[in-house]
Scaffold this motif. Sequence first.
Motif, PDB file in Angstrom:
ATOM      1  N   SER A  22       0.831  -1.209   0.000  1.00  0.00           N
ATOM      2  CA  SER A  22       0.000   0.000   0.000  1.00  0.00           C
ATOM      3  C   SER A  22       0.863   1.255   0.000  1.00  0.00           C
ATOM      4  CB  SER A  22      -0.910   0.019   1.225  1.00  0.00           C
ATOM      5  OG  SER A  22      -1.771  -1.068   1.207  1.00  0.00           O
ATOM      6  N   GLY A  23       1.930   1.245   0.777  1.00  0.00           N
ATOM      7  CA  GLY A  23       2.841   2.395   0.807  1.00  0.00           C
ATOM      8  C   GLY A  23       3.518   2.627  -0.521  1.00  0.00           C
ATOM      9  N   ILE A  24       3.961   1.560  -1.164  1.00  0.00           N
ATOM     10  CA  ILE A  24       4.608   1.683  -2.474  1.00  0.00           C
ATOM     11  C   ILE A  24       3.613   2.213  -3.496  1.00  0.00           C
ATOM     12  CG2 ILE A  24       5.628   0.354  -4.359  1.00  0.00           C
ATOM     13  CD1 ILE A  24       6.913  -1.435  -2.181  1.00  0.00           C
ATOM     14  N   ALA A  26       1.063   4.118  -2.943  1.00  0.00           N
ATOM     15  CA  ALA A  26       0.826   5.538  -2.659  1.00  0.00           C
ATOM     16  C   ALA A  26       1.962   6.399  -3.200  1.00  0.00           C
ATOM     17  CB  ALA A  26       0.670   5.744  -1.149  1.00  0.00           C
ATOM     18  N   VAL A  27       3.197   5.939  -3.039  1.00  0.00           N
ATOM     19  CA  VAL A  27       4.354   6.688  -3.554  1.00  0.00           C
ATOM     20  C   VAL A  27       4.290   6.777  -5.081  1.00  0.00           C
ATOM     21  CG1 VAL A  27       6.865   6.628  -3.828  1.00  0.00           C
ATOM     22  CG2 VAL A  27       5.848   6.215  -1.589  1.00  0.00           C
ATOM     23  N   ILE A  28       3.933   5.678  -5.730  1.00  0.00           N
ATOM     24  CA  ILE A  28       3.821   5.679  -7.192  1.00  0.00           C
ATOM     25  C   ILE A  28       2.715   6.629  -7.640  1.00  0.00           C
ATOM     26  CG2 ILE A  28       3.152   4.270  -9.177  1.00  0.00           C
ATOM     27  CD1 ILE A  28       4.661   1.949  -7.810  1.00  0.00           C
ATOM     28  N   VAL A  30       1.572   9.313  -6.119  1.00  0.00           N
ATOM     29  CA  VAL A  30       2.019  10.697  -5.920  1.00  0.00           C
ATOM     30  C   VAL A  30       3.021  11.094  -7.006  1.00  0.00           C
ATOM     31  CG1 VAL A  30       3.346  12.210  -4.381  1.00  0.00           C
ATOM     32  CG2 VAL A  30       1.531  10.762  -3.458  1.00  0.00           C
ATOM     33  N   ALA A  31       3.938  10.185  -7.349  1.00  0.00           N
ATOM     34  CA  ALA A  31       4.933  10.486  -8.381  1.00  0.00           C
ATOM     35  C   ALA A  31       4.274  10.697  -9.741  1.00  0.00           C
ATOM     36  CB  ALA A  31       5.959   9.359  -8.463  1.00  0.00           C
TER      37      ALA A  31
END
Length: 63
Positions: A22-24, A26-28, A30-31
Amino acid sequence: MTMPCRSVERGASAVEYGLLVSGIAAVIAVAVYAFGGVAGEVSLDSCKHITSATGTTISTSCE
């Protein structure tokens, strides 16, 4: 009878991996949101440069 410790650890590991994924994600997200416009402009500029350099017309427009 008590529950074996191993099954509890397996469930905890699954939750940890789920949080990691889930964190990965979210980072993708946002990027992509942050750099999406820049990437679109770069590809549009490339298309225009290729079209002007070759002097040919492409059946699909660059835009």
